[in-house]
Enzyme design. Sequence first.
Site, mmCIF file in Angstrom:
data_model
loop_
_atom_site.group_PDB
_atom_site.id
_atom_site.type_symbol
_atom_site.label_atom_id
_atom_site.label_comp_id
_atom_site.label_asym_id
_atom_site.label_seq_id
_atom_site.Cartn_x
_atom_site.Cartn_y
_atom_site.Cartn_z
ATOM 1 C CB THR A 1 -3.228 3.427 0.946
ATOM 2 O OG1 THR A 1 -3.370 4.214 -0.238
ATOM 3 C CG2 THR A 1 -4.328 2.390 0.991
ATOM 4 C CG LEU B 1 -1.903 -1.126 1.395
ATOM 5 C CD1 LEU B 1 -2.672 -0.980 2.703
ATOM 6 C CD2 LEU B 1 -2.855 -1.180 0.220
ATOM 7 C CG ASP B 2 -0.474 5.018 -1.757
ATOM 8 O OD1 ASP B 2 -0.953 5.287 -0.649
ATOM 9 O OD2 ASP B 2 -1.094 5.237 -2.817
ATOM 10 C CG LEU B 3 3.449 8.107 3.008
ATOM 11 C CD1 LEU B 3 4.315 7.363 3.996
ATOM 12 C CD2 LEU B 3 4.143 9.392 2.542
#
Length: 242
Positions: free
Chosen positions: A109, A105-107
Amino acid sequence: MSISHTRLDRFIGEHLHISRRDVRLMLAQKRISVDGQAINEIGYIINKFSHVQLDGETLQNNQAFYLMLHKPVGVVCATVDEQHRTVIDLINHPAKNELHIVGRLDLNTSGLVLLTNDSRWSERLMSPEHKVAKKYLVTVEHAINKEQEQSYIDAFVKGMYFQYEDITTLPAFLTVIDEHQLEVQLYEGKYHQIKRMFGRFRNPVIALHRRSVGSLELDAKLMPGESRPLTRDEVNNIFSKA
């Protein structure tokens, strides 16, 4: 010695520094067992987590670990990062440095992140051919009224063409919760896919939270930053249709 997939006779030979001929004699004498069963097959294949014994003495007994983490916003899905805390930093587990992240997951999320040292399991989980669903709770900036709902739903099901990668996304399924919140179900994970899809409607995503992977839902008891091991049933049943 750490292996992923190899012949038993090769493993024994390299582990004990003996000839393949000597290993074959041991096999013929049924001195070698794998997972409690005597093996005499020369080409028998073992993996990283096979329990291998010679005359009752253990040569390999690696344990597979599977964890779920409630990832907070502001934490990166990486093992090391110079600027931000990583998901590994959040985990209190004796084998945490052996774990890898399944489906990053990105930063910005939050939500369910899985970690394991079992590459076969994670590869199967991420493989498009197994079509494991991932569900996300999406909060958008602009309200979606009743007249707009169907156009969003149809566009997600049809798929969207991303020119940079020269791909069309697989069908995704959208459920409207209210004017600002929706649930999206994906079977793939292209770069910033959900944000880019809503971007086609000029409707920025202001919050993104992964609720589930396959049949496995994020444990409601886990606070952001907390983790726990998966149960054996959760490990095995995650591939069942959610």
